[in-house]
Design a protein around this motif. Sequence first.
Motif, PDB file in Angstrom:
ATOM      1  N   GLU A 415      24.051 -36.712  48.197  1.00 10.40           N
ATOM      2  CA  GLU A 415      23.897 -38.427  48.444  1.00 10.40           C
ATOM      3  C   GLU A 415      22.476 -38.407  49.103  1.00 10.40           C
ATOM      4  OE1 GLU A 415      28.684 -38.970  49.698  1.00 10.40           O
ATOM      5  OE2 GLU A 415      26.952 -38.493  51.431  1.00 10.40           O
ATOM      6  N   LEU A 416      21.801 -37.507  49.760  1.00 10.45           N
ATOM      7  CA  LEU A 416      20.592 -37.531  50.390  1.00 10.45           C
ATOM      8  C   LEU A 416      19.644 -37.834  49.210  1.00 10.45           C
ATOM      9  CD1 LEU A 416      20.472 -34.867  52.947  1.00 10.45           C
ATOM     10  CD2 LEU A 416      20.398 -37.296  53.525  1.00 10.45           C
ATOM     11  N   LEU A 417      19.763 -37.000  48.228  1.00 12.82           N
ATOM     12  CA  LEU A 417      18.822 -37.177  47.097  1.00 12.82           C
ATOM     13  C   LEU A 417      19.166 -38.461  46.257  1.00 12.82           C
ATOM     14  CD1 LEU A 417      19.366 -33.805  45.228  1.00 12.82           C
ATOM     15  CD2 LEU A 417      17.101 -34.786  45.848  1.00 12.82           C
ATOM     16  N   LEU A 418      20.232 -39.017  45.990  1.00 14.78           N
ATOM     17  CA  LEU A 418      20.684 -40.146  45.279  1.00 14.78           C
ATOM     18  C   LEU A 418      19.846 -41.351  46.056  1.00 14.78           C
ATOM     19  CD1 LEU A 418      24.080 -39.647  43.936  1.00 14.78           C
ATOM     20  CD2 LEU A 418      21.843 -39.817  42.776  1.00 14.78           C
ATOM     21  N   ASP A 419      20.024 -41.294  47.588  1.00 13.78           N
ATOM     22  CA  ASP A 419      19.833 -42.282  48.461  1.00 13.78           C
ATOM     23  C   ASP A 419      17.993 -42.586  48.176  1.00 13.78           C
ATOM     24  OD1 ASP A 419      22.238 -42.537  49.056  1.00 13.78           O
ATOM     25  OD2 ASP A 419      21.783 -41.980  51.001  1.00 13.78           O
ATOM     26  N   ALA A 420      17.427 -41.581  48.014  1.00 15.18           N
ATOM     27  CA  ALA A 420      15.864 -41.612  47.604  1.00 15.18           C
ATOM     28  C   ALA A 420      15.487 -42.169  46.433  1.00 15.18           C
ATOM     29  CB  ALA A 420      15.603 -40.249  47.965  1.00 15.18           C
ATOM     30  N   GLN A 421      16.378 -42.365  45.400  1.00 18.27           N
ATOM     31  CA  GLN A 421      15.918 -42.668  43.944  1.00 18.27           C
ATOM     32  C   GLN A 421      15.739 -44.358  43.992  1.00 18.27           C
ATOM     33  OE1 GLN A 421      15.734 -40.413  41.553  1.00 18.27           O
ATOM     34  NE2 GLN A 421      16.337 -38.991  43.189  1.00 18.27           N
ATOM     35  N   PRO A 422      14.774 -44.585  43.108  1.00 15.78           N
ATOM     36  CA  PRO A 422      14.284 -45.797  43.285  1.00 15.78           C
ATOM     37  C   PRO A 422      15.585 -46.713  42.638  1.00 15.78           C
ATOM     38  CG  PRO A 422      13.030 -44.593  41.398  1.00 15.78           C
ATOM     39  CD  PRO A 422      14.224 -43.714  42.323  1.00 15.78           C
ATOM     40  N   GLY A 423      15.676 -47.717  43.287  1.00 20.31           N
ATOM     41  CA  GLY A 423      16.463 -48.895  42.917  1.00 20.31           C
ATOM     42  C   GLY A 423      17.926 -48.482  43.682  1.00 20.31           C
ATOM     43  N   VAL A 424      18.052 -47.514  44.593  1.00 19.92           N
ATOM     44  CA  VAL A 424      19.166 -47.257  45.279  1.00 19.92           C
ATOM     45  C   VAL A 424      19.119 -47.798  46.717  1.00 19.92           C
ATOM     46  CG1 VAL A 424      20.993 -45.380  45.725  1.00 19.92           C
ATOM     47  CG2 VAL A 424      19.566 -45.513  43.712  1.00 19.92           C
ATOM     48  N   MET A 425      20.066 -48.450  47.206  1.00 20.84           N
ATOM     49  CA  MET A 425      20.175 -48.487  48.698  1.00 20.84           C
ATOM     50  C   MET A 425      21.129 -47.390  49.305  1.00 20.84           C
ATOM     51  SD  MET A 425      20.745 -52.150  50.423  1.00 20.84           S
ATOM     52  CE  MET A 425      22.696 -52.311  50.355  1.00 20.84           C
ATOM     53  N   GLU A 426      22.070 -47.236  48.720  1.00 23.29           N
ATOM     54  CA  GLU A 426      22.868 -46.081  49.332  1.00 23.29           C
ATOM     55  C   GLU A 426      23.856 -45.493  48.404  1.00 23.29           C
ATOM     56  OE1 GLU A 426      25.178 -47.272  52.690  1.00 23.29           O
ATOM     57  OE2 GLU A 426      25.942 -49.012  51.567  1.00 23.29           O
ATOM     58  N   SER A 427      24.645 -44.577  48.597  1.00 25.37           N
ATOM     59  CA  SER A 427      25.246 -43.739  47.808  1.00 25.37           C
ATOM     60  C   SER A 427      26.545 -43.351  48.134  1.00 25.37           C
ATOM     61  CB  SER A 427      24.492 -42.714  46.880  1.00 25.37           C
ATOM     62  OG  SER A 427      24.134 -41.741  47.863  1.00 25.37           O
ATOM     63  N   ALA A 428      27.630 -42.780  47.556  1.00 24.02           N
ATOM     64  CA  ALA A 428      28.519 -42.230  48.091  1.00 24.02           C
ATOM     65  C   ALA A 428      29.132 -41.096  47.004  1.00 24.02           C
ATOM     66  CB  ALA A 428      29.760 -42.878  48.503  1.00 24.02           C
ATOM     67  N   ILE A 429      28.980 -39.730  47.103  1.00 25.42           N
ATOM     68  CA  ILE A 429      29.550 -38.802  46.171  1.00 25.42           C
ATOM     69  C   ILE A 429      31.162 -38.359  46.562  1.00 25.42           C
ATOM     70  CG2 ILE A 429      29.539 -36.426  45.672  1.00 25.42           C
ATOM     71  CD1 ILE A 429      27.573 -37.897  44.381  1.00 25.42           C
ATOM     72  N   ILE A 430      31.936 -38.635  45.293  1.00 20.73           N
ATOM     73  CA  ILE A 430      33.319 -38.401  45.694  1.00 20.73           C
ATOM     74  C   ILE A 430      33.611 -37.264  44.464  1.00 20.73           C
ATOM     75  CG2 ILE A 430      34.071 -40.376  46.628  1.00 20.73           C
ATOM     76  CD1 ILE A 430      34.935 -41.489  43.968  1.00 20.73           C
ATOM     77  N   GLY A 431      34.887 -36.630  44.826  1.00 23.86           N
ATOM     78  CA  GLY A 431      35.498 -35.770  43.649  1.00 23.86           C
ATOM     79  C   GLY A 431      36.741 -36.512  43.168  1.00 23.86           C
TER      80      GLY A 431
END
Length: 507
Positions: A415-431
């Motif tokens: 999530e920390l990596l995804l949140d820093a991606q262009p166009g991403v406000m926030e993220s959630a990783i699930i299994g």
Amino acid sequence: MANPLYDNLFGRHAGQATPFLYLSHGKTISHETFLRMAARYANVFAKMGLSIGDRVAVQIDKSPQALAVYAASVQSGLVYLPLNTAYTPKEVSYFVENSGASLFICQESKGNELHTVALNAGAKLETLNADDTGTFAAQAKIMSADYDTVDRDAEDLVALLYTSGTTGRSKGTMLSQNNLLSNAQTLVDIWKFSAGDVLLHALPIFHTHGLFVATNVTLLAGGSMIFIPKFDLDAVIDNISSATTMMGVPTFYTRLLNDSRFTKEIAQHMRLFVSGSAPLLAETHLKFEARTGHRILERYGMTETNMNTSNPFEGERRAGTVGFPLPGVEIKITDSKTGKKLVDGEIGEIEVRGPNVFKGYWQMPEKTAEELRIDGFFITGDLGRIDTDGYLHISGRNKDVIISGGYNIYPKEIELLLDAQPGVMESAIIGLPHKDLGEAVVGILVQNNDSSPDLVQIARNITESLAKYKQPRKLFVINELPRNTMGKVQKNRLREDYQTVFKNIDD
Ligand code: MCA
Ligand code: AMP
């Protein structure tokens, strides 16, 4: 003085020409040959000036050489730090730096890209390949095969294994000689391992399961291993009729059941199948028994504790449970909030105490204090209950972790990596449920107000930072993440919404 772990696992086989490792193409390595290789490696460590307690980080392919580095570290009083071969240089750099490793051994093919990693961490870099070549192997060839084992105490540190954390920062688990030895002794005893055992070894050897359970138990019992570089279905099926035991993650068993060549006849010679690292579905347990007549023995462990519980060798191996506490190990179920012990039958936090429980997290006293109580009980982060017959059932996790094919994956790191991606406000990783891996990783993204995320580019961007097995298999974009009144993301709702994403085994 002595070196209890070395003496019991390795030294006891000195001078014995008995088989230890069966490799491909009919090659066998005896205990004696293996010990001589390890002694040469220990002499290289000494020549380099490594001293007691120094850390040796190792990222090399599964091979007799890799095991010999482990043996040599124990013999020399060094601290062995094995690393997943899937880790990227970025991931590796954290472990080498954080551990303050004096030496980092990698494969020759990765020498160039890992050179800077070692340099930045102030570690010496050597290379070692599975065919016994590389700079480390070259030095070992001219060394003596005799080495005076370094004296160590049962409480001395012998290994450092990193586990990811719910905050996204990995923690080094400090394991002592006695943590490993006491557990191996118990498992040999209760699973009735002997010198006659031939263990089919298809697990990686950079984690507890393949190294401290499968390998230590075999070494202590004086048995041998059919040593397969990775779980290759053809190789496992070809070799199974020569083995007496196998240890695996549930994916091994589901893959075997999906192959019609895996029959009762080829499993006839086996006396024990052990499963762990992830939940074995009761359905798999029952299908396996119907196919082979064997009841898989499921046990429960952690990097921090080695093995905690096991279904009985004799007596009922109950599907969907992880059995009873090992002799000398205490398990209690507590209220997650108050820490108070709950009565049998109630679901709560699983806590463990015993000689198997680690010494704390490397240079993280606060983390250690959060999870390891003063009275010695370790708070596992797993939820469970004890039934009326005393069997432990794992019913969930109090920590945000995904277990995919037996590997633990911590959403926060991704999530920390995804949140820093262009166009991403926030993220959630699930299994999400996956027929082959148990769970597989999915990323849910919320887009920024002004721009939308480019999913292909994001997948590409994170490859440098994350081992392949941690990378989301699918990414979805939604308008907002569901939250409870406290503002916490409701991952259970996301899991429900996306539960059928992986419908087929090949997804
Ligand atoms: C490989 N891939 C994975 C995994 N393994 N993805 C998610 N989860 C995984 N576990 C990726 C590969 O990079 C590859 O990507 C793609 O998935 C398909 O690879 P495949 O060839 O099917 O995979 P494999 O090489 O056959 O590996 C699957 C495996 C392996 C056999 C289940 O992961 C494995 O040996 N797992 C055991 C883990 C283990 O030992 N855990 C113990 C931890 P692409 O094709 O795109 O390149 S110790 C522990 O948990 C405690 C102490 C305990 O209780 O034991
Ligand atoms: P690791 O951090 O890789 O040591 O993984 C340890 C975790 O694997 C435990 O905390 C459990 O969540 C899980 N685990 C290990 N064995 C089992 C099992 N037999 N059933 C369910 N979960 C298990």
